[in-house]
Enzyme design. Structure first.
Site, short mmCIF file in Angstrom:
data_model
loop_
_atom_site.label_atom_id
_atom_site.label_comp_id
_atom_site.label_asym_id
_atom_site.label_seq_id
_atom_site.Cartn_x
_atom_site.Cartn_y
_atom_site.Cartn_z
N GLU A 112 -18.17 18.39 2.09
CA GLU A 112 -17.35 19.05 1.08
C GLU A 112 -17.92 18.84 -0.32
OE1 GLU A 112 -13.14 19.50 3.40
OE2 GLU A 112 -13.41 17.63 2.32
N VAL A 159 -1.83 -7.74 -4.67
CA VAL A 159 -1.57 -8.76 -3.65
C VAL A 159 -2.78 -9.67 -3.55
CG1 VAL A 159 -1.26 -9.11 -1.17
CG2 VAL A 159 0.06 -7.35 -2.37
N GLY A 170 -0.38 4.44 0.16
CA GLY A 170 -1.15 5.60 0.63
C GLY A 170 -0.39 6.31 1.74
N ASP A 188 -6.13 2.93 7.96
CA ASP A 188 -7.55 2.58 7.98
C ASP A 188 -7.80 1.08 8.10
OD1 ASP A 188 -7.99 5.23 7.60
OD2 ASP A 188 -8.91 5.05 5.62
N GLY A 219 0.82 -1.21 0.00
CA GLY A 219 0.00 0.00 0.00
C GLY A 219 0.85 1.26 0.00
#
Lengths: 426, 426
Positions: free
Chosen positions: B172, B80, B14, B301, B12
């Site tokens: 938003e 993965v 991020g 997360d 990952g």
């Protein structure tokens, strides 16, 4: 006219259609511009999206935003399926026919594979934003796959990029791809050295940029070779498959092939029921109207027209703009009562092409330039021709950034699952 | 160790994975970062791509380019498929397993539909660049279809935009969509008035921005309503279909619905064969390692962790960065011989959300701001957190441009044939 305004329908929001719409400002007419996309595209810089230098929104603008201050123009996002020249309507998909009093078809061209449509899936061409992001994805995924490949031959095939056709698009792509590999991707990989990528430019004729003056053609050939591009001249491609290209008596193993060799006009001739020329274009009268259909005009890449000196009008953006403007002016003159059919006179402003980020060739007739000074002139000219101030500013800054840092910011693999699309070496 | 370096695999790229890789600089380790995309994404600004303010390349960077100066890091574009915690390898699609000595899973989360997966096709969520361009396309095509629709009820359904969930993303999006309609699209259409679009924000709880201080929640509710957003509180959604949404005892006809209500962690728990929590996350030890698997860390997360004060660590970018950094520091300390398991301490920097382009709310604990001054602070903070100088400059200029002119430059409908995708009113 009993208060009902003359209805002009324009199909296509490229250079030809947009310049027609702009020329009709102030005419006593209601204009409808139909396009199957929501954006006008600055095609001359499309190769920079394909090679990760510019982002899509830097060279495309919503058509209805460009025309927002023109209350007389309605923009319609729709696919045209045909034209009824008797009822005088344009048929669109999923909606009622659109009636016209005058019609301008400015639907451009797609790439053509000289009767080998099966090549398209191996060698995509470059005409739309989606074409550009497709080519960008293929280029970037090839390096990703090479990084994961352990077999040397397969790795080499993944790092070999073939461009077919050495007109301005082919030359500009070749220069940009080799610089992407040698400069922007440097130090990015661990198993491969991206600067060892091969870029092969295959041309059936004997020259690159065949329409340019011989001196500029020769300079371009040398400049490409100095950059490291392998240029193969007089090499007619006879076969393309998933693993490579055959030309003359040679075969080259390459996982990425790009088509920059031929174009075919859009189906306007079919819509009108007229016989197209060999490139699919509609032959038009000197005033750009269709023989027998004085209210229908065909402009830009979709039209086939020869100047009084016998030279064909080339399929370039400036010719599309000029012919779109001409058709609009003929309509304006008719509305003002002048029905004399003024012939279109194409003025060739010049030829221009870049070779990587430090050289270009320019032939404006009265002046010819090559090298870095031509590159700067090319850059300034293109920035000037962009649609709005914001894009001028952003494209100029993007170029300056790439020029100084070598880093390209639009190196994104998008549309779907990147990892699943990594091509296999075998 | 006999000269063989410790192998750290990070899955990952991020906020969590990238901060782990950056923290490992200088460690005596070989790092492999695996991601299924080629880019790191600045998710906090994703809603601005979805609403045509920023272009994709302004908020995403090639991971291997970010890490190009780190010779100790190898970047792998791959999907993965599993983890073998006995053999200590990560399985990838189409390639050999990647062995690890230490593993950091930072695979993030996707949106979740509370057991109603069938809602996904009607109400896309916003987590990836493709999600953002999909939502952008839906928003822009809805206005195009409304322009072509003659039936008033169908036209209204096309011009009704429902956002489900009033956390920061929902708030938003709602503010950005109503400003897109009222400001950026003004004068662009002839048959519809885009400023008559309805934007409805549906929230199951009793407050917008429920995690913020009550004073800021209330301010945000008022600011949204002043902008023209219809906010429905205490309204649990019970059904979503192609034509609208049912909540409480009401039904609203809307062709465009966006999901901003729930997330579900990535399949890391399944890979590890451990029991996830209700949100699909892996419960971790105080040092971010997995119980019974001291060499495997789960961060961001994907991890479920509660601070000593009993509060859960929120699923925000800053928590991912901090936990990624913590896992990397534990590995570094172990390599240096320190095996004491230091517990992760999350420091909450603050909460921040914008409401359109002139207001925001900020809660840094020691200071709370709202209104235009918070909006400027929000803008500066986000520019500061972008990855590189070029993007800081370009995003700042894009915002300034939109702020001054109201014109959004990224209003592109891409991916496929725009005209064919125009939704039907019926």
């Amino acid at each position: 006219m009993s208060g009902v305004k003359h209805r002009v329908v324009i199909v296509g929001g490229g250079f030809g259609g947009l310049s027609a719409a702009q020329t009709l400002a102030g005419a006593d007419a209601e204009v409808t511009l139909i396009d199957q996309r929501n954006h006008h595209l600055f095609q001359p810089l499309l190769y920079q999206v394909a090679t990760a230098s510019l982002s899509t929104s830097e060279i495309a603008w919503p058509i209805r935003s460009i025309l927002r201050k023109r209350g007389d123009v309605r923009t319609l996002l729709a696919s045209v399926t045909g034209v009824d020249t008797v009822a005088k309507t344009v048929q669109i998909e999923g909606g009622p026919p659109v009636p016209y009093d005058s019609l301008i078809l400015a639907t451009g061209a797609r790439h053509a594979y000289f009767g080998h449509d099966e090549w398209e899936k191996f060698a995509p061409g470059l005409k739309t934003l989606e074409d550009a992001t497709t080519i960008r994805r293929k280029l970037l995924l090839a390096f990703e796959a090479a990084e994961r490949e352990s077999d040397p031959a397969r790795r080499q095939a993944l790092m070999t990029f073939v461009i077919i056709g050495a007109g301005p698009t082919g030359v500009e792509l070749a220069g940009a791809i080799i610089e992407l590999a040698k400069i922007s991707l440097r130090d990015n990989f661990r198993a491969i050295a991206p600067e060892e990528a091969r870029v092969v430019l295959i041309e059936g004729g004997q020259k690159v940029l065949a329409n340019f003056k011989p001196e500029l053609s020769e300079y371009t050939l040398g400049a490409l070779r100095r950059l490291g591009v392998e240029v193969e001249l007089g090499a007619a491609v006879t076969s393309i498959d998933a693993d490579g290209v055959v030309y003359g008596d040679k075969r080259i193993e390459a996982k990425t092939v790009i088509w920059a060799a031929g174009v075919q006009a859009s189906p306007a001739a079919k819509w009108l029921g007229v016989e197209p020329d060999r490139a699919g274009r509609v032959r038009v009268e000197p005033d750009m109207s269709v023989p027998g259909l004085p209210d229908v005009f065909v402009v830009g890449d979709t039209a086939s027209i020869t100047m009084p000196d016998g030279k064909p009008v080339p399929g370039v953006g400036d010719a599309a703009k000029q012919s779109g403007r001409h058709a609009a002016n003929v309509i304006k003159a008719r509305l003002a009562g002048d029905t004399s059919a003024k012939p279109f006179r194409y003025k060739h402003a010049g030829d221009i092409a870049t070779i990587g980020k430090r050289a270009a060739v320019i032939d404006f007739g009265w002046i010819r330039l090559k090298g870095w000074i031509a590159w700067w002139a090319w850059g300034l000219a293109h920035i000037y021709f962009l649609i709005d101030t914001k894009n001028r500013l952003f494209v100029a800054m993007s170029w300056l950034w790439i020029y100084l840092s070598g880093q390209r910011s639009a190196r994104l693999i998008t549309q779907g699952d990147a990892a699943k699309q990594v091509p296999k070496g075998e």
